[in-house]
Motif scaffolding. Structure first.
Motif, PDB file in Angstrom:
ATOM      1  N   ARG A 296      90.495  69.709  10.010  1.00 46.74           N
ATOM      2  CA  ARG A 296      89.531  68.710   9.609  1.00 46.74           C
ATOM      3  C   ARG A 296      88.787  68.173  10.820  1.00 46.74           C
ATOM      4  O   ARG A 296      89.299  68.162  11.934  1.00 46.74           O
ATOM      5  CB  ARG A 296      90.215  67.523   8.911  1.00 46.74           C
ATOM      6  N   GLU A 298      87.441  64.665  11.869  1.00 44.04           N
ATOM      7  CA  GLU A 298      87.546  63.271  11.473  1.00 44.04           C
ATOM      8  C   GLU A 298      86.337  62.484  11.943  1.00 44.04           C
ATOM      9  O   GLU A 298      85.731  62.780  12.982  1.00 44.04           O
ATOM     10  CB  GLU A 298      88.827  62.640  12.034  1.00 44.04           C
ATOM     11  N   GLY A 299      85.978  61.466  11.168  1.00 40.37           N
ATOM     12  CA  GLY A 299      84.889  60.583  11.531  1.00 40.37           C
ATOM     13  C   GLY A 299      85.378  59.437  12.389  1.00 40.37           C
ATOM     14  O   GLY A 299      86.558  59.364  12.743  1.00 40.37           O
ATOM     15  N   ASN A 304      87.133  57.463   7.357  1.00 36.36           N
ATOM     16  CA  ASN A 304      87.991  58.525   6.838  1.00 36.36           C
ATOM     17  C   ASN A 304      88.758  58.015   5.614  1.00 36.36           C
ATOM     18  O   ASN A 304      89.390  56.969   5.666  1.00 36.36           O
ATOM     19  CB  ASN A 304      88.982  58.974   7.922  1.00 36.36           C
ATOM     20  N   PHE A 348      91.826  64.421   2.007  1.00 34.68           N
ATOM     21  CA  PHE A 348      91.009  63.582   2.871  1.00 34.68           C
ATOM     22  C   PHE A 348      89.534  63.902   2.713  1.00 34.68           C
ATOM     23  O   PHE A 348      89.166  65.042   2.437  1.00 34.68           O
ATOM     24  CB  PHE A 348      91.371  63.816   4.346  1.00 34.68           C
ATOM     25  N   SER A 350      86.116  62.834   5.215  1.00 33.20           N
ATOM     26  CA  SER A 350      85.668  62.109   6.409  1.00 33.20           C
ATOM     27  C   SER A 350      84.144  62.079   6.462  1.00 33.20           C
ATOM     28  O   SER A 350      83.487  63.107   6.279  1.00 33.20           O
ATOM     29  CB  SER A 350      86.211  62.773   7.682  1.00 33.20           C
ATOM     30  N   SER A 354      81.166  54.481   8.782  1.00 32.04           N
ATOM     31  CA  SER A 354      82.076  53.676   7.967  1.00 32.04           C
ATOM     32  C   SER A 354      81.368  53.142   6.724  1.00 32.04           C
ATOM     33  O   SER A 354      82.004  52.901   5.694  1.00 32.04           O
ATOM     34  CB  SER A 354      82.637  52.513   8.792  1.00 32.04           C
ATOM     35  N   ALA A 357      81.789  55.590   3.932  1.00 32.63           N
ATOM     36  CA  ALA A 357      83.145  55.525   3.382  1.00 32.63           C
ATOM     37  C   ALA A 357      83.312  54.316   2.478  1.00 32.63           C
ATOM     38  O   ALA A 357      83.918  54.401   1.400  1.00 32.63           O
ATOM     39  CB  ALA A 357      84.165  55.484   4.526  1.00 32.63           C
ATOM     40  N   LYS A 379      91.860  55.929   5.174  1.00 30.88           N
ATOM     41  CA  LYS A 379      93.009  56.574   5.801  1.00 30.88           C
ATOM     42  C   LYS A 379      93.564  55.642   6.873  1.00 30.88           C
ATOM     43  O   LYS A 379      92.831  55.080   7.678  1.00 30.88           O
ATOM     44  CB  LYS A 379      92.589  57.898   6.444  1.00 30.88           C
TER      45      LYS A 379
END
Length: 390
Positions: A296, A298-299, A304, A348, A350, A354, A357, A379
């Motif tokens: 993955r 990830e952000g 995430n 998940f 990502s 933010s 998300a 997460k």
């Protein structure tokens, strides 16, 4: 390497029959002549042992149409016994043929309030419908999915191309899933895989979590190892939509219904029955079913998501499609069981921000897919508290 001349090209209307109780001394020419007494036959292929190249007592028969195939079935199935055989011929459609010929599609991600007329209006843009069924629960509420049959294969293919992952119905935040309906054999295999996945999740669950369970009894052995069946082969198996190499799944033990109660040691005493699997937000561990940081991208912090209750049939791409409208998806990962390759129904997503998300949580947390409500949350770092229980 194939023996003899190359087989002729056949149309989509050709029908493949499976024939059992064929005397092993009979040739393809003899069988063709016999079947031609009752129906038009394009081709006969005797099923042979790979090692000895001898007949295994069965064959495939290819007919130019359903009408001719039905003639062969009606005249021979359980009615005609060939010289040298002790039982009459068993003649039936090869597995998957009826579903293929009916041009049956599965429609998923439907709004719960969609009506037959609304769905029909959308689907008839691609062709003539022979049948439409929205699946409903005991209270006649929609399950968010339907089956549809088109008059021709070309119409069904057009519907898949025009709608799958592209069209959102009013009241829905995710695009429709439109694909070929599973055959009966695929449905049985999926049901067995779900049972296997449940047993695997139970076996891999964190049974020593202090806030939920007491320690497992010493010497614990999973009861599912002795409650299963051995899948048997079928010469009538004919798949059209599985990738190469998956047409003949290898035999595997699957759990069956009727599990005995499993004694569990809880803080306040003994209880019987398996608990719900406990899912831990630990992607780098073996319980993640193959997911690892390398799988993955990830952000940044707060971008995430951890997602529960993902529909069993979803893969990484479909998960990404369901969440892409809220922002740029860097990665999407559905956890799968290492042994079976079956989805564990959590994973998940990502994003690069933010804000994306947060928007996804607001819209998708509690959103109903496949009969269950998604649980979407940020997460958490492994060192922090674990996610709330499902």
């Amino acid at each position: 390497m194939a023996e003899g001349p190359k087989p002729r090209q056949h149309s989509d209307e050709s029908v493949k029959l499976f024939v059992g109780q064929v005397p092993k001394h009979m040739t393809e020419q003899q069988l063709t002549s016999m079947f031609n007494e009752f129906a038009q036959i394009d081709e006969v292929n005797i099923i042979k042992d790979k090692a000895t190249r001898l007949s295994r007592g069965c064959c495939f028969v290819l007919c130019p149409s359903r009408e001719e195939a039905d003639k062969a079935v009606d005249a021979c199935h359980n009615k005609k016994t060939l010289p040298g055989a002790t039982c009459p011929l068993q003649v039936k459609y090869a597995d998957g043929e009826l579903e293929r010929l009916e041009h049956k599609l599965f429609i998923g991600m439907l709004p719960k309030n969609v009506s037959e007329s609304e769905l029909s209006e959308l689907l008839t843009q691609y062709g003539t419908l022979k049948d439409l069924l929205i699946l409903r629960g005991s209270q006649q509420t929609s399950k968010g999915c339907a089956f549809v049959k088109y008059e021709t294969k070309e119409q069904a293919v057009a519907a898949i191309g025009g709608l799958n992952g592209k069209h959102k119905m009013e009241g829905s935040t995710v695009p429709l899933v439109v694909k070929w309906a599973d055959t009966e054999k695929e449905r049985l295999a999926r049901k067995a895989q779900k049972a296997q996945s449940w047993a695997s999740n139970f076996a891999n669950a964190d049974m020593t979590h202090p806030s939920l369970f007491g320690a497992m009894p010493m010497g614990y052995v999973s009861p599912y190892n002795t409650y299963g069946y051995q899948a048997t082969g079928s010469y009538g198996y004919m798949q059209y939509r599985l990738p190469p190499g998956q047409n003949q799944p290898s035999p595997r033990n699957y759990p069956v219904q009727g599990y005995p109660p499993v004694p569990m040691a809880y803080p306040r005493g003994m209880m019987s029955g398996p608990p719900s699997p406990v899912v831990n937000d630990l992607p780098a561990t073996s319980s993640s079913g193959g997911a690892s940081p390398a799988d993955r991208v990830e952000g940044p912090p707060g971008a995430n998501l951890f997602i529960y209750h993902i529909p069993q049939e979803f893969n990484d791409e479909e998960l990404a499609n369901a969440f892409k409208e809220f922002g740029r998806v860097l990665s999407a990962k559905v956890f799968v069981d290492k042994a079976t390759g079956v989805s564990k129904c959590f994973g998940f997503v990502s994003y690069d921000t933010s804000a994306a998300a947060e928007s996804a949580i607001n819209k998708m947390n509690g959103y109903q897919l496949g009969g269950k409500k998604l649980k979407v949350q940020l997460k958490r770092d492994n060192k922090q508290n674990q996610p709330t229980s499902i």
